[in-house]
Each structure stands twice: as structure tokens, then as C-alpha cells.
Design an enzyme around this catalytic site. Structure first.
Site, PDB file in Angstrom:
ATOM      1  N   LEU A  51       0.845  -1.195   0.000  1.00 28.88           N
ATOM      2  CA  LEU A  51       0.000   0.000   0.000  1.00 28.88           C
ATOM      3  C   LEU A  51       0.880   1.245   0.000  1.00 28.88           C
ATOM      4  O   LEU A  51       1.820   1.349   0.788  1.00 28.88           O
ATOM      5  CB  LEU A  51      -0.902   0.015   1.247  1.00 28.88           C
ATOM      6  CG  LEU A  51      -1.703  -1.254   1.537  1.00 28.88           C
ATOM      7  CD1 LEU A  51      -2.492  -1.097   2.827  1.00 28.88           C
ATOM      8  CD2 LEU A  51      -2.641  -1.575   0.387  1.00 28.88           C
ATOM      9  N   ALA A  93       4.313   4.231   3.045  1.00 33.34           N
ATOM     10  CA  ALA A  93       3.963   2.991   2.340  1.00 33.34           C
ATOM     11  C   ALA A  93       4.196   1.843   3.318  1.00 33.34           C
ATOM     12  O   ALA A  93       4.970   1.966   4.264  1.00 33.34           O
ATOM     13  CB  ALA A  93       4.815   2.810   1.096  1.00 33.34           C
ATOM     14  N   LYS A  94       3.516   0.747   3.106  1.00 34.26           N
ATOM     15  CA  LYS A  94       3.763  -0.468   3.885  1.00 34.26           C
ATOM     16  C   LYS A  94       3.398  -1.665   3.031  1.00 34.26           C
ATOM     17  O   LYS A  94       2.504  -1.591   2.173  1.00 34.26           O
ATOM     18  CB  LYS A  94       2.929  -0.502   5.165  1.00 34.26           C
ATOM     19  CG  LYS A  94       3.591   0.181   6.353  1.00 34.26           C
ATOM     20  CD  LYS A  94       4.780  -0.593   6.887  1.00 34.26           C
ATOM     21  CE  LYS A  94       5.453   0.188   8.014  1.00 34.26           C
ATOM     22  NZ  LYS A  94       6.595  -0.561   8.571  1.00 34.26           N
ATOM     23  N   GLY A  95       4.090  -2.766   3.264  1.00 35.98           N
ATOM     24  CA  GLY A  95       3.785  -3.995   2.564  1.00 35.98           C
ATOM     25  C   GLY A  95       3.885  -5.178   3.504  1.00 35.98           C
ATOM     26  O   GLY A  95       4.553  -5.109   4.540  1.00 35.98           O
ATOM     27  N   ASP A 159      11.307  -4.694   8.057  1.00 35.24           N
ATOM     28  CA  ASP A 159      10.226  -4.577   9.039  1.00 35.24           C
ATOM     29  C   ASP A 159      10.204  -5.867   9.843  1.00 35.24           C
ATOM     30  O   ASP A 159      11.126  -6.687   9.740  1.00 35.24           O
ATOM     31  CB  ASP A 159       8.885  -4.311   8.327  1.00 35.24           C
ATOM     32  CG  ASP A 159       7.878  -3.594   9.222  1.00 35.24           C
ATOM     33  OD1 ASP A 159       7.478  -4.193  10.229  1.00 35.24           O
ATOM     34  OD2 ASP A 159       7.507  -2.453   8.927  1.00 35.24           O
TER      35      ASP A 159
END
Length: 848
Positions: A51, A93-95, A159
């Protein structure tokens, strides 16, 4: 289907995953915040989501263990990343990916191998529908239909579960000749190791230092009692608990053990923590019991019950001699300590108005406490999501010192972003044969301390900005509420998502002399920065000669000269400058200043940014800010001096906006205004009249009583004495008139009318609501502009002589107007209607 922009369905290799790039705004019913774009990856072996909050975005990829709702998990993290990234170039953003075919976790090697391969598939799938740059031109992926435009900026970071995977991601980027090379994933073998630098913990410790400095405590030398979540093997907890040798760590827990040391010796306990931190692996069980104070102990969380010493009970406020582990950890969170330090995974504090279900972390339900129960004086959030936003607000409202996680631990993302931005020009140098891989790596290593210094300065300035904003208390409440409304109207703030009350509820606080809390201000601060960044990007500041040189200051000194050409050609040069300027404006003037000016002056955010750059240069503001920063002062005095400076600078910005129309090029504005400003500034002391001189003396006296040095007093009083300078300078430039003659005329007119007094009352006036704020801003504009308009009407005469002639012809009417001023002065209480009537009468008089 209509929201899909790209897919690799017709290009993917056998056994690879399908990837779909989606315009999220076209998908009905998505929970907020709605991403700018998302990529969904699917295969029988792995599933994942990425995202993004905007075209230039960054954030980590995590190994998720939430098979059924990993998008919900990633969305919450993207939301946090959006505000955390306010200090850097990209938005959030993050995934996350979920491996579907993991072997039993008892076979650790096979389990890790399958997870790593799932990560590889996820990365390859993301890159399969991402543009590349070849020879400075954007190239679309083969056999992929493009429904959107060019979109080549794609970076990832480590992460949860992927801390060691940066090299894996970079190898895939290099294999594909992706334009970012090993800047694709920060922190790899040839990047900045966050744990080795301790950068996230050091950044959060800057927040801790500010909390205590404002309480008159230096945590580097004054002993402070600490309780926390984490252990010495952890990056944030371990590094954090070594940052001061005055720390007295009395209690902590992680997922394995509970540690209690009721009366530790700061020196010897620091040595023991340092020893543990340097072990290849450690837990609290490795702590040397001989180094513990009387009554200390280390207990596995698996114990059914724990017998506590009298000393342990005393330090934790427990009356029972025997407790279960959950009760003990709950008591640690509620201990009466100076600092509560979060460095572990989990959410441990909520608001009393929230249920555990609201929190969404069932593993810690039995341990969790309410914000109102926390007795620590301050909280440092080195970890993410340790406290809910409502919990922060509740703790803050009872007097606790706290920011937010996205403020405290932003140094990690800041460091990663600086690594990417540094590698982009250096990798260009390598591609074009001017720099070898080995020399680039040596340069990166050489600049480690420079990068850390830049990152920590960002943290320091941001936490100082929060203190300046908080300092306004109930006085600043109407302005901040209006800022929230403007950000909400622009779609940047969702009150429910950000935990902000309605305007009516917020404004009620003024009746109790309360303002916004630091956690609430942190949201407003970050969102204001993001709004300004977007506006500043449209200015293309890298093309402006006056601002271009600041681009080099965004990079460590060792590369500024040697690699200047590649820095100048940086693909993100405008974004880098926009970020620097937006951060500086909000840090120095507050989160409301720019948005207020758009309402008060009918200006755009881009215009506000431009005139800020002009004022900064022509008023020599960096020198004044440096004086206030570097002079030894009580911290709350420093905060007050910055607030005084911000108020004066904001008034000057209004003057410039009124004087220059719609021009937004800083260099053009400077060229027009600089000659007049320099000339008038040099002669200002001789030109000001008695009313202004008396007010300047009163301000000088107040500043001296605060403890300001002569240089600071001189700088702040000068800002007041130069009020109106930009309007006069702009008029002189337009009319090609002598600046000093115009200034004499301007001051004579003010003295003849007596409106200098009215202007000073406006400067002191505290509006009760937004409408009164707009009214007083309009009156300020009127008092300034009516003199400028009057002077602009003269033709052929020397302006000061023209004013003399006008005064002599308007004797009776001037006498009548001055009587109005005298009546107002003797009234005692100054009101907005009174000042509005004076302005109206002055305009009528000057029109004659």
C-alpha cells in the site's frame, strides 16, 4: 476490475505470483485511509499486499502472521507511516506477505528458507509491474498494459520478520538492473545498519531529553528511574538503555522474562547492560544477579506465581507478596518512575474509554493498562504502537509528557530515506564510470556520523516545534481547531482515524484553560508538513537559483563538492527541497501559520512558502534562530523566545503576501524587495517614531526580564521595528521612489493619525474564535494597507513632503480622529469592534 491499472498476468514466469496494481480510490467501500495505489500479489505459495500513500512513498515490508486480515494489519501500519514520514521526502507505504506453505516451525532452517523464498517471490512480483529508468528515460515492463502514467519510484525497507532481508531484495533489484540498484532496500551490507548506529533509539532519546529538559532535568547526568518493555538484545530497547549512564533501570519485561532491580547503581548496571548488548544473543536471564540491588530478581513469564521482595514491592507499588506474571507486568507499566521506555512489540497502554477489543492486540490484554493509570512522568516511544492514540491523549491530559511513536522513532525511516537519496547520485556516478563500487562503499561508511547527525537534528527540531506549539495552550486552541478543519476539508485528516474530537468538543477546553495535547499536536504538525510538502513540490524550487544551493545541504558534507553534478541532477531534487522547506516552516512558525495565512490573505500554500523563503533571507532569520538555539537558557524560556519570533515573522509574511501579489518565484521576489529592505533596515532606528519607539522599549524590557541575551533582544526587537518594511519596499520598487523618503512618509502618517497604537493593540489581541481571528487579521491588513494605498496615490511630490502638506490641510479632521484614538486608549479594555471602527474611520479620512 475497472480499478486495475497493471497486471503481470500475461508476463509472469511459471511458478511466480500474479500481481495486480490497483487505483484504490476506485474500489468502493475500502476502509480509510484509502491508499493512493496498492499492489495485490497472489499465488498458492504466498500472498501479499503493498500500500502506497503517494507516487514517492517508502516503508517496510513485513512477514505477516495474519493469514485472513493482513491487509487490515498493513493498512494500520501505512496510516502510521504517513505521519511518521512527514520529516522525509516520501510519503508513507507499507507492505506485507503471508507464506502459505511454511513447514513446521520446529524445523527452523526449512521454515526460514520457505519464508525467504516467499519474500523473493513477493519482491519479484512487485518489480514485475514497476517501471524502470534506463539512460534517464522511464521504461515500462514488457508485456504489461499501462493504464497509469510513469511510476518508477519504488523502494522497500526492513520490518518485522525481514530485518535481515535487505540484501535479498537488493540482489533481485540488481539482477533486474533496476535503476535504484542497492538503494532499492536500505540497510543492506552496503547501507546504514540501524542497530549498529542505534539511530532509532537515539532519535527517540532526543524526545526523552526534551521532555526532561523542560522539567529542569538533564537525563545525561541527573539520575532517572526507568521501567520499560524490551530486552538488551533488541535494537531500540538495547541501544536506548545505553544512551545515558545516569539511567536507573528498575524494571522491564519482554516476551520471555521479567526483570526487577529495585535500587540499581547507575554505573555498574550500565556496564552490565552494555555487556549483554554486545553478546551475540541475550535475554534478561543473562543478567549477572550479583550486579543487582537487594531484592532484585529475574523471572520467566511461564512461572505460575512470583514471590516478590519487600524492595520490589516498594518500587512497583505492590502490596501482595505473591503475584502472577501478568499482574507483575501490569504493575511495571503503572510504576511510579521518571520514564517509561517502549522498545518491544505489542500495545500496552489504552484509554479508559477503550476496550481491549478496540486495541486489537489480544496477546497483551491481561497486561494492558489505561493511560490514566500510568504514573511515569514521561514516556519514550522507541517502538511502534506501544500505546493507542487515545491512551496517549489520556496520559497527556493528566500531566504526563508524551509525543507519539511516529514522532519519537522517526529517526529510523529518516536514516533510510537519507541512504536512498545519497545512493541515487552516487550510483549514477558508478554507472557513468566516475566512482568505483569500493570507493562508493568507503564514502558511505565515512559519512555514517554525518548522516546520524542530520537525522538527529531533524528529531530535535521536530520535538522543539511540538513544545513551541504546546506553549500556546488555550490561547492557540482556536487556531489549531481551524487548522484541523482546513486539513479535514482537504482530505488530509480523518478525525476518527486520528483520534481527534469534534471542533465543538475541542473548543470547550478553553473554558478550562486547556489546549491541544502533544499527541494531538503531533498529528496536526505532521499533516501540516505533508500539505506544505505537496505545495512546495509544485514550485519546482530546484530551478530557482536562490534556493537551489540548499539542495546540497540535504547531503553530508563529504559528497557536496565532489559529487555536485550528480546531486544537481538528482531525480528527487524538487521533492528534497520541498521537504526541507516545509519542515523548516512548520518547525519554526508552527503547524497553523501557513494554513491561517491562506485564509487571512487569500493566498495559496505555494505563495506562503515562497514569501517564507524571502523573509528568511531578508530578515536574516537563520542567525536569530541560531542565537536562540545556542544561548544557554532555561528550556521553557527558549521555547517562549521562539514563539515570540514566530509571531513577528508571521506578521511579516502577511505584509509580503499583500505587497507582491501572486508572484511565487523566491528569486524574483528577493530581487524586487531586497534593495529597499536592506536600505530601510540600516536606517530603521532613526526613522521610527515615538509610539513605536516606546513599544520597542517595552518589548526590550520584557525580553530582558525573561533572561534573553543582548543579541537575542536586539534581533527580536528589530523584527518589531521593521514592521511594514516589505510594503514600503514593494511600493518603492513599483514606483521607483526613494525607499527612505517613503519610509519617512509612512512613519509620519502613522504618527499624525495615531494608528501605531491601534496596530500594537491588534498585535496583543487574542481572538476568541475563528471569526474574530479573521476579523483581526483583516484589520491588521487594513492598518498596513491604508497607509500604503495613500502613499501610492501621490505623483511628482516627495512623499514625506506630500504627507506634511496633507496633514496641514486636514487639521480639524485629524483632531477629530485623534480624539477617537484617545477615547479608545482610555477605555481600558480593547475590543475587536473598537479597532474595526478606528480602521474604518482611518480609511474614510485618508480617502479625502
Amino acid at each position: 476490475m475497472e480499478a486495475i491499472l497493471r497486471t503481470n498476468a500475461f508476463a509472469q514466469k511459471p511458478d511466480e505470483a500474479l500481481a495486480f496494481k490497483i487505483n484504490s480510490s476506485l474500489v468502493p467501500g475500502l476502509p480509510r485511509p484509502v491508499p493512493w495505489r496498492e499492489i495485490w500479489v497472489y499465488s498458492p505459495r504466498v500472498e501479499g499486499i503493498h500500500l502506497r500513500g503517494g507516487p514517492i512513498a517508502r516503508g517496510g515490508l513485513r512477514w505477516s502472521d495474519r493469514r485472513d486480515d493482513f491487509r487490515t494489519e498493513i493498512l494500520g501500519l501505512m496510516k502510521a507511516q504517513l505521519v511518521k514520514n512527514a520529516v522525509i521526502v516520501p510519503t508513507g507505504a507499507k507492505g506485507g506477505f503471508y507464506p502459505k506453505q511454511l513447514p513446521p516451525s520446529t524445523n527452523r532452517d526449512a521454515w526460514l528458507a520457505e519464508g525467504t523464498e516467499s519474500y523473493r517471490i513477493f519482491i519479484r512480483s512487485l518489480l514485475s509491474i514497476t517501471d524502470n529508468i534506463v539512460d534517464d528515460k522511464v521504461v515500462h515492463p514488457d508485456r504489461v498494459v499501462i493504464q497509469d502514467g510513469e511510476d518508477p519510484y519504488f523502494v522497500v525497507a526492513a520490518d518485522k520478520g525481514t530485518a535481515t532481508f535487505s540484501d535479498v531484495a537488493n540482489a533481485l533489484a540488481l539482477e533486474r538492473n533496476f535503476w535504484l540498484g542497492d538503494a532499492f532496500a536500505s540497510g543492506g551490507s552496503h547501507g546504514y545498519d540501524h542497530k549498529a548506529m542505534g539511530i532509532t533509539a537515539r532519535g527517540a532519546w532526543v524526545s526523552v531529553q526534551r521532555h526532561f529538559l523542560e522539567m529542569g532535568i538533564d537525563v545525561q547526568s541527573d539520575p532517572v528511574t526507568v521501567a520499560g518493555v524490551g530486552d538488551m538484545s533488541g535494537d531500540v530497547f538495547g541501544n536506548g538503555m545505553l544512551l545515558s549512564k545516569a539511567i536507573r533501570l528498575v524494571a522491564a519485561f519482554d516476551h520471555r522474562h521479567i526483570f526487577i532491580d529495585p535500587d540499581p547503581d547507575p554505573a555498574s548496571s550500565w556496564e552490565e547492560r552494555n555487556r549483554m548488548f554486545n553478546l551475540p544473543r541475550s535475554s534478561w536471564d543473562d543478567y549477572d544477579r550479583k550486579k543487582m540491588s537487594k531484592g532484585g530478581g529475574i523471572y520467566p513469564r511461564t512461572q505460575k506465581s512470583i514471590e516478590l521482595s519487600a524492595e520490589a514491592r516498594a518500587v512497583l507499588g505492590i502490596t501482595e507478596k505473591t503475584v502472577d506474571p501478568a499482574t507483575l507486568m501490569n504493575s511495571i507499566l503503572k510504576a511510579s518512575v521518571d520514564l517509561l521506555w517502549f522498545g518491544g512489540i505489542g500495545t500496552y497502554v489504552k484509554a479508559s474509554t477503550q476496550s481491549n477489543v478496540d486495541v486489537g492486540d489480544p496477546a497483551n490484554d491481561a497486561i494492558r493498562v489505561d493511560g490514566i493509570e500510568v504514573r511515569a512522568r514521561a514516556i519514550g516511544e522507541g517502538a511502534n504502537l506501544g500505546i493507542t492514540q487515545a491512551g496517549r491523549i489520556e496520559f497527556s491530559e493528566k500531566g504526563g509528557r508524551i509525543n507519539t511513536d511516529f514522532i519519537d522513532n522517526s529517526a529510523g525511516v529518516d536514516c533510510s530515506d537519507k541512504e536512498v537519496n545519497i545512493k541515487i547520485p552516487l550510483n549514477r556516478e558508478m554507472r557513468e564510470g566516475r566512482l568505483t563500487f569500493e570507493k562508493r562503499n568507503a564514502l558511505l561508511a565515512k559519512m555514517t556520523d554525518d548522516v546520524a547527525e542530520m537525522v538527529l537534528e531533524d528529531n530535535r527540531l521536530q520535538t522543539l516545534a511540538l513544545s513551541i506549539a504546546e506553549n500556546s495552550g488555550a490561547r492557540g486552541l482556536p487556531g489549531y481547531v481551524r487548522t484541523i478543519e482546513l486539513l479535514e476539508a482537504a482530505g488530509r485528516i480523518d478525525r476518527k482515524v486520528e483520534g481527534l474530537e469534534s471542533s465543538e468538543d475541542l473548543l470547550r477546553r478553553s473554558q478550562e484553560n486547556r489546549g491541544l495535547t502533544r499527541p494531538e499536536l503531533a498529528v496536526v504538525l505532521s499533516m501540516s508538513k505533508l500539505a506544505l510538502q505537496d505545495a512546495a513540490e509544485d514550485l519546482k524550487l530546484a530551478d530557482d537559483k536562490m534556493v537551489e544551493k540548499e539542495l546540497y545541504e540535504a547531503f553530508p558534507k563529504p559528497m557536496r563538492k565532489a559529487h555536485a553534478d550528480s546531486i544537481r541532477a538528482h531525480r528527487l531534487r524538487n521533492e528534497i527541497l520541498a521537504t526541507r522547506v516545509a519542515n523548516r516552516l512548520v518547525n519554526r512558525l508552527g503547524p497553523s501559520a501557513a494554513l491561517d495565512l491562506t485564509e487571512e490573505e487569500g493566498a495559496s500554500l505555494a505563495q506562503v512558502i515562497s514569501v517564507f523563503l524571502v523573509a528568511e533571507r531578508l530578515l536574516d532569520l537563520p542567525r536569530l534562530w541560531a542565537e536562540i538555539e545556542e544561548t544557554p537558557l532555561p528550556e521553557m524560556v527558549r521555547v517562549e523566545l521562539f514563539a515570540i519570533a514566530a509571531k513577528s515573522v508571521r506578521s511579516h509574511l502577511s505584509d509580503i503576501l499583500r505587497a507582491v501579489g501572486g508572484e511565487t518565484r523566491p528569486s524574483v521576489l528577493c530581487k524586487m524587495l531586497e534593495p529597499g529592505v536592506r536600505k530601510i533596515s540600516t536606517a530603521a532606528a532613526k526613522l521610527i517614531r515615538s509610539e513605536v519607539r516606546n513599544e520597542a522599549a517595552a518589548r526590550r524590557e520584557k525580553l530582558v526580564s525573561l533572561g534573553a541575551t543582548d543579541d537575542i533582544v536586539k534581533g527580536l526587537v528589530r523584527l518589531f521595528e521593521l514592521d511594514g518594511i516589505f510594503g514600503v519596499a514593494a511600493l518603492a520598487a513599483r514606483k521607483k521612489m526613494d525607499e527612505l523618503a517613503l519610509t519617512r512618509a509612512y512613519t509620519k502618517l502613522g504618527e499624525a493619525l495615531g494608528i501605531d497604537w491601534a496596530q500594537q493593540q491588534l498585535a496583543r489581541f487574542t481572538p476568541a474564535d475563528q471569526w474574530e481571528r479573521l476579523l483581526t487579521a483583516g484589520l491588521e491588513r487594513d492598518f498596513e494597507q491604508l497607509r500604503i494605498d495613500f502613499l501610492s496615490r501621490f505623483r511628482g511630490k516627495e512623499p514625506d513632503q506630500a504627507v506634511e502638506d496633507w496633514v496641514s490641510h486636514q487639521g480639524p479632521r485629524l483632531e477629530q480622529f485623534r480624539n477617537l484614538i484617545d477615547r479608545a486608549r482610555t477605555e481600558g479594555a480593547v475590543s475587536a469592534p473598537m479597532l474595526a471602527q478606528i480602521a474604518a474611520q482611518a480609511r474614510i479620512l485618508l480617502a479625502r
